[in-house]
Design an enzyme around this catalytic site. Structure first.
Site, short mmCIF file in Angstrom:
data_model
loop_
_atom_site.label_atom_id
_atom_site.label_comp_id
_atom_site.label_asym_id
_atom_site.label_seq_id
_atom_site.Cartn_x
_atom_site.Cartn_y
_atom_site.Cartn_z
N LYS A 1 0.86 -1.30 0.09
CA LYS A 1 -0.02 0.03 0.12
C LYS A 1 0.90 1.27 -0.08
CE LYS A 1 -1.94 3.11 2.03
NZ LYS A 1 -1.70 4.46 1.52
N GLU B 1 9.83 1.55 10.61
CA GLU B 1 10.88 2.72 10.51
C GLU B 1 10.14 3.95 10.55
OE1 GLU B 1 13.88 2.03 10.04
OE2 GLU B 1 13.93 0.19 9.20
N CYS C 1 13.25 11.23 6.90
CA CYS C 1 13.23 10.78 8.31
C CYS C 1 14.42 10.98 9.01
CB CYS C 1 12.88 9.31 8.33
SG CYS C 1 13.80 8.29 7.11
N GLU D 1 9.44 16.59 15.63
CA GLU D 1 9.91 16.18 14.26
C GLU D 1 8.85 17.54 13.69
OE1 GLU D 1 8.64 12.95 12.15
OE2 GLU D 1 10.66 12.65 11.20
P1 NAD Z 1 1.86 8.26 7.83
O1 NAD Z 1 2.32 7.22 8.86
O2 NAD Z 1 0.81 9.35 7.89
O3 NAD Z 1 1.55 7.43 6.59
C1 NAD Z 1 2.57 6.39 5.81
C2 NAD Z 1 1.80 5.53 5.21
O4 NAD Z 1 0.90 4.90 6.26
C3 NAD Z 1 0.84 5.95 4.02
O5 NAD Z 1 0.93 5.04 3.22
C4 NAD Z 1 -0.34 5.98 4.79
O6 NAD Z 1 -1.46 6.16 3.65
C5 NAD Z 1 -0.34 4.94 5.67
N1 NAD Z 1 -1.19 4.87 6.79
C6 NAD Z 1 -1.83 5.93 7.62
N2 NAD Z 1 -2.63 5.74 8.40
C7 NAD Z 1 -2.82 4.31 8.40
C8 NAD Z 1 -3.43 3.22 9.35
N3 NAD Z 1 -4.27 3.69 10.23
N4 NAD Z 1 -3.11 2.24 9.06
C9 NAD Z 1 -2.56 1.57 7.92
N5 NAD Z 1 -1.85 2.41 7.39
C10 NAD Z 1 -1.95 3.84 7.40
O7 NAD Z 1 3.12 9.09 7.59
P2 NAD Z 1 3.30 10.33 6.45
O8 NAD Z 1 2.98 11.58 7.07
O9 NAD Z 1 2.91 9.82 5.23
O10 NAD Z 1 5.11 10.19 6.56
C11 NAD Z 1 5.66 11.03 7.34
C12 NAD Z 1 6.15 10.28 8.52
O11 NAD Z 1 7.19 9.31 8.01
C13 NAD Z 1 7.31 11.18 9.20
O12 NAD Z 1 7.10 11.04 10.57
C14 NAD Z 1 8.81 10.54 8.93
O13 NAD Z 1 9.82 10.69 9.90
C15 NAD Z 1 8.48 9.22 8.51
N6 NAD Z 1 9.23 8.41 7.75
C16 NAD Z 1 10.23 7.62 8.18
C17 NAD Z 1 11.08 6.88 7.54
C18 NAD Z 1 12.17 5.95 8.11
O14 NAD Z 1 12.74 5.15 7.36
N7 NAD Z 1 12.18 5.98 9.38
C19 NAD Z 1 11.04 7.05 6.03
C20 NAD Z 1 10.15 7.97 5.61
C21 NAD Z 1 9.14 8.53 6.53
#
Ligand code: NAD
Length: 486
Positions: free
Chosen positions: A180, A255, A289, A388
């Site tokens: 997804k 992650e 991230c 963050e």
């Molecule tokens: P997010 O958690 O909102 O979304 C990430 C993914 O999760 C998306 O595909 C989203 O559709 C999905 N998602 C959202 N709610 C969900 C749920 N209830 N159940 C299952 N899936 C769900 O995060 P974002 O705003 O898209 O990304 C930003 C964050 O991601 C930042 O905090 C960043 O630090 C982190 N990030 C971490 C890494 C890493 O490798 N550590 C890499 C990239 C981003």
């Protein structure tokens, strides 16, 4: 502006080796962040679509995909890597439009993408177990077997890298995957999945369900017939994912976010530290991230190194994706509003603004652009010192000595990466080994490439490791065999 867009044959979801429209009949607009308007649509998968994708993956395990040996799986991944290399420019154009990042960054992302396929293609037939000496009359050995159906949920910031980083090791180990991708940027993952069909991955080995996190993401992570979840995203969603995994008694890797420290001692080499500290917070508009979002600087360097960093920060240019510059827009109106709330907070609480970046005159008025900002000194109890932002906002915090630097670096809930800048190698070792993080960089910084380097967090930054050899272990279970022969 480039007119890059998804090929017409990608008509929604990838299930059973073919593109299909969602049973739900729902669609979502995809928006180019630099243009601020839709340029295509993706399927808004619901539970019925996710059920079909998981069933497809399950069938693949007992079908053609499950019969392939490790070398054959590796060959398919390697072939996909070669095609990505051949089509790198067109994929980079798509990635730049879909995420808003400058084309040079998108090209670097596609180079890393091809390398992930190459690395995990080469690794597929090299993961093997041990023989274990036990009492006489017995033979003991271990083997690494796939979990089964693995679920993959990735974010929008580096989709071209996240896709192979997540599914590459899973497929190398023989799992069948359902991904997804993020609703805010998923064009390149769809194009990459299409390449995997083209190179001959059997039906059901890889399935794609696009849609909202609360709908498609939740339906996938809570699905009773998945065997493992790989998640990259926010710490908040990480809680939902881990809860879903616990309810199904399956494993997961998370992650998550970060508030990573750049620890700059007064003896650091300016030629190395100045450009890297600036790039580490401005790359992809701070939406990384592992962004170096806290600059911890030795107090005695405030009059020497800091002015050089300020000057370099002032030269940073926000540009349209086809232009040369350090950063583009943030990904969405929602993300822009979030970053601007932090800027407002900094201004309202009187944080000194040390530097701000330049906005190119060509920027579209509808795009989600944010001017980069550098504030300091930021009090240690200010929210900007430990929360963050996920935007181009750098917090400068002075420290007094080595012990103070270590305490300060570790004083957040996160633990993703840390950078240490000094010419004193003994001090670099001492400080580095006290960092409560998953990766430490000395006189360098960056996890963007680093395909071979295990990557992941501690504390609120998550657990489990992606990248490198460690990722292969995450996507397999160890089965022990004990044979009595006397
Ligand atoms: P997010 O958690 O909102 O979304 C990430 C993914 O999760 C998306 O595909 C989203 O559709 C999905 N998602 C959202 N709610 C969900 C749920 N209830 N159940 C299952 N899936 C769900 O995060 P974002 O705003 O898209 O990304 C930003 C964050 O991601 C930042 O905090 C960043 O630090 C982190 N990030 C971490 C890494 C890493 O490798 N550590 C890499 C990239 C981003």
């Amino acid at each position: 502006m480039t007119a890059a867009t998804l090929p017409d044959r990608i008509t929604g979801l990838l299930i059973d080796g073919a593109w299909s429209e969602p049973q739900s009949g729902q669609w979502l607009d995809i928006i180019a962040p630099a243009e601020g308007k839709p340029y295509g649509r993706i399927a808004g998968a619901q539970k019925t679509d996710v059920d079909a994708a998981v069933a497809s993956a399950r069938r693949a395990l007992s079908g053609e995909w499950g019969q392939l040996n490790a070398a054959e799986r590796g060959r398919l991944l390697s072939r996909a890597g070669l095609i990505v290399q051949e089509r790198a420019e067109e994929l980079a154009q798509l990635e730049a439009r879909d995420t808003g990042k400058p084309i040079a960054q998108a090209r670097a992302d596609l180079a890393a993408c091809a390398r992930y396929f190459e690395y995990y293609g080469g690794a597929a037939d090299k993961v093997h177990g041990d023989t274990i000496p036990v009492q006489n009359g017995y033979f003991a050995a271990t083997e690494h077997i796939p979990h089964g159906v693995t679920a993959h949920v990735i974010p929008w910031n580096y989709p071209a890298q996240m896709f192979p980083r997540s599914v590459g090791p899973a497929l190398a180990m023989g799992n069948a995957v359902v991904m997804k991708p993020a609703e805010d940027a998923c064009a390149t993952p769809l194009a990459l999945a299409d390449i995997m069909l083209e190179v001959g991955f059997p039906p059901g080995a890889i399935n794609m369900v696009t849609g909202l996190g609360m709908e498609a993401g939740a339906a996938l992570s809570e699905h009773p017939d998945i065997n493992f979840i790989s998640f990259i995203g926010s710490s908040e969603t990480g809680v939902a994912i881990q809860t879903a995994a616990a309810k199904s008694h399956i494993g997961c890797t998370l992650e998550l976010g970060g508030k990573s420290a750049q620890i700059v001692f007064a003896d650091a080499d300016p030629a190395l530290v100045v450009p890297t500290v600036v790039a580490a917070i401005t790359q992809h508009a701070g939406q990384t991230c592992s962004a170096g979002s806290r600059l911890l600087i030795e107090r005695s360097a405030m009059d020497t190194l800091l002015p050089q960093i300020i000057q370099a920060f002032c030269e940073v240019r926000v540009v349209m994706p086809h232009m040369e510059g350090q950063l583009g827009p943030v990904v969405s109106a929602r993300q822009k509003a979030r970053v601007e709330r932090y800027i407002q907070l900094a201004d309202d609480t009187g944080l000194p603004l040390l530097a701000s970046g330049q906005m190119a005159p060509e920027l579209s008025a509808e795009g989600y652009f944010v001017q980069p900002r550098m504030y300091g000194p930021v009090p240690r109890d200010h929210r900007l010192a430990f929360e963050e932002v996920f935007g181009p906002v750098l917090a400068v915090i002075p420290f007094d000595d080595e012990a103070d630097a270590v305490a300060l670096a570790n004083a957040t809930e996160y633990g993703l990466v840390a950078g240490i800048w000094t010419r004193d190698s003994a001090r670099a070792m001492r400080v580095g080994r006290q960092m409560e993080v998953g990766q430490v960089f000395v006189n360098c910084f960056g996890a963007g490439g680093g395909i071979e380097l295990p990557f992941g967090g501690m504390k609120k930054s998550g657990h489990g490791r992606e990248k490198g050899w460690e990722a292969l272990r995450e996507f397999a279970a160890v089965r022990t065999l004990l044979v009595r022969h006397d």
